[in-house]
Design an enzyme around this catalytic site. Structure first.
Site, mmCIF file in Angstrom:
data_model
loop_
_atom_site.group_PDB
_atom_site.id
_atom_site.type_symbol
_atom_site.label_atom_id
_atom_site.label_comp_id
_atom_site.label_asym_id
_atom_site.label_seq_id
_atom_site.Cartn_x
_atom_site.Cartn_y
_atom_site.Cartn_z
ATOM 1 N N HIS A 194 0.825 -1.215 0.000
ATOM 2 C CA HIS A 194 0.000 0.000 0.000
ATOM 3 C C HIS A 194 0.855 1.259 0.000
ATOM 4 O O HIS A 194 2.070 1.229 0.177
ATOM 5 C CB HIS A 194 -0.945 0.004 1.206
ATOM 6 C CG HIS A 194 -0.263 0.016 2.541
ATOM 7 N ND1 HIS A 194 0.269 1.164 3.092
ATOM 8 C CD2 HIS A 194 -0.043 -0.968 3.454
ATOM 9 C CE1 HIS A 194 0.801 0.878 4.272
ATOM 10 N NE2 HIS A 194 0.620 -0.411 4.520
ATOM 11 N N CYS A 210 3.005 -4.903 6.649
ATOM 12 C CA CYS A 210 2.702 -4.671 5.242
ATOM 13 C C CYS A 210 3.910 -4.087 4.511
ATOM 14 O O CYS A 210 4.917 -3.737 5.115
ATOM 15 C CB CYS A 210 1.504 -3.740 5.103
ATOM 16 S SG CYS A 210 -0.058 -4.469 5.651
#
Length: 326
Positions: A194, A210
């Site tokens: 992301h 992440c």
């Protein structure tokens, strides 16, 4: 960084996007792994912070620090020459989809049907329970304007610093997930690639597991990735290659620490069986290998033996002239 300040920077810093193009390279033959060329940059009189320079050249912060040890990351000295580490060895794995090497904090994207690779600097999971795992998976979902739902562990960690996180942070410019995200099918789908709402943290271990990209990089990647794209995450601080011209290279990064007390500059590196076999080649200079392993510059270093001049066979003097910056 203090957790309170870090959270504030996530929520309230503006998304300043510096679009200087992308780090795109032509793919070499399958018998070659060396791409790119290192550059030099002279720090101007206004002395921009190292993060701004790294952002301009599509490099991660740790990569800049590995290549330029001792540099002041906040106020580098005007006039000093910095090395921009834009030469690298491709990971020794299938050139397909996305390859992420945690140790070098880079994402390699191989667009289908093209003869190129695009390289993005990334932020990865923090030390401890937030490590980004090694995996082979695929992209299961493309998410535009993602919301952020902090996990119970994240909420607990912030609560210890007196920060009560909302159950769900809505999409928008204040969302630390940024404006675009790719969900991976690994495990329960909790890992994403992301963007972010701040330019800080790329090239560092800073996420909850992440993979984080700069906002402009994430936007470009988002619109280039179809669902089902293969994603492989590896952790290889040592890369190596024999090139078609007979040159031998190794690229050594600081390994990821496993404890707070670890010093990545002196942590022992694990040699694979393949790397040990590679080092047995007669053309390789073992002393130069040792120097390169110790230096950990994050850049490819040619490690062929130097052919001595019969008029000057003082090997030690010649070795001193070898620069590992290539």
């Amino acid at each position: 960084m203090n957790m309170v300040l870090f959270f504030i920077s996530l929520l309230f810093s503006s998304s300043i996007i510096f679009n200087f193009g992308i780090a795109e390279y032509s793919l070499p033959s399958t018998k070659s792994r060396l791409i790119g060329k290192n550059k030099q940059y002279v720090v101007p009189n206004d002395r921009p912070p190292l993060e701004e320079i790294a952002r301009k050249f599509k490099i991660g912060l740790l990569g800049m620090l590995e290549a330029n040890p001792g540099i002041d990351p906040y106020l580098p000295k005007a006039g000093i020459k910095l090395i921009i580490p834009s030469q690298m060895l491709l990971p020794a794995t299938k050139r397909n989809g996305i390859i992420i090497n945690l140790a070098e904090l880079r994402l390699y994207f191989f667009p289908k049907g093209s003869n190129k690779v695009i390289v993005y600097p990334i932020g990865i999971g923090q030390l401890g329970t937030n490590n980004t795992p090694i995996m082979i998976t695929n992209v299961s979902q493309l998410i535009k304007n993602p919301t952020w739902t902090p996990t119970s562990n994240i909420r607990k960690r912030y609560a210890e610093d007196g920060i009560i996180l909302p159950q769900v942070l809505p999409a928008g410019p204040d969302n630390p997930m940024g404006l675009y995200a790719l969900r991976l099918s690994y495990d329960q789908g909790q890992y994403l690639i992301h963007g972010t709402n701040t330019n800080f943290g790329i090239g560092l271990r800073i996420t909850a597991g992440c993979i984080r990209l700069r906002p402009d990089d994430m936007e470009k990647l988002f619109y280039s990735i179809p669902i089902g794209t293969r994603v492989q995450i590896i952790n290889e601080p040592i890369k190596y290659s024999k090139e078609q011209d007979g040159s031998y290279y190794i690229e050594v990064h600081q390994p990821l620490s496993t404890r707070e007390s670890d010093d990545p500059q002196i942590m022992p590196l694990i040699y694979s069986k393949e790397f040990k076999k590679f080092l047995q080649q007669a053309e390789i200079d073992k002393e130069l290998v040792d120097k390169t392993i110790a230096r950990r510059s994050g850049m490819p270093v040619k490690i062929n033996k130097i052919k001595l001049n019969p008029k000057n066979n003082n090997r030690k003097n010649i070795i001193k002239k070898v620069t590992i910056y290539n």
